[in-house]
Design a protein around this motif. Structure first.
Motif: not given
Length: 161
Positions: A45, A50, A71, A74, A80
């Motif tokens: 991330a 993410g 993700a 995020w 998430v």
């Protein structure tokens, strides 16, 4: 809420910050979700995006699926949303909602359309809610420093067979 989304909820005594210690570390998911056999972060991330992970998922005994997930949302300590890299129509949202009493509500929404009938029972609302209750218990035990339950030990021994 859409009728093709399964929602499950659980309440924790811990803050969103404490819960994010695990939810923000996907490589730890296999400790709490038995269907996740392994997870490797292949892109971390950064910059508001993410992580992307390679997961090995065991939806049933004897079945192993390798899936790249990312993700798409995020927001540390809040939300998430994990999606399959191959199919953004399949997703899992994990949201942390602080409560006025100092607790945190964990809300999980799952949308996996197009699964074969073979897996339909796994994503049925009752099954998802039961599984979240078990995962929540494991997570709560971890965050409070309590040992795993006997059921966890039994499941681990069964998985080794």
């Amino acid at each position: 809420m859409r009728d093709d989304v399964v929602t499950a909820r659980s309440v924790f005594d811990q803050s969103p910050d404490q819960l994010w210690q695990v939810l923000g570390a996907p490589e730890m998911y296999s400790r709490f979700v038995p269907q996740i056999a392994w997870c490797e972060v292949i892109e971390p991330a950064e910059g508001g995006h993410g992580p992307t992970c390679l997961m090995r998922i065991c939806p049933q005994r004897g079945v192993l699926v390798e899936e790249r997930v990312e993700a798409m949302v995020w927001r540390p300590r809040e939300n998430v949303v994990w999606c399959s890299v191959e199919d953004h129509h399949r997703w899992l949202s994990i949201e942390l909602r602080p409560r006025p009493d100092g607790q945190t509500e964990l809300v999980v929404d799952l949308h996996i359309p197009g699964l074969s009938a073979r897996y339909a029972d796994i994503v049925a609302p009752g099954a998802v809610k039961r599984e979240l209750a078990e995962v929540s218990d494991r997570l709560g035990r971890h965050l409070t420093g309590r040992p795993p339950s006997r059921a966890d030990h039994s499941r681990q021994a069964e998985d080794v067979k």
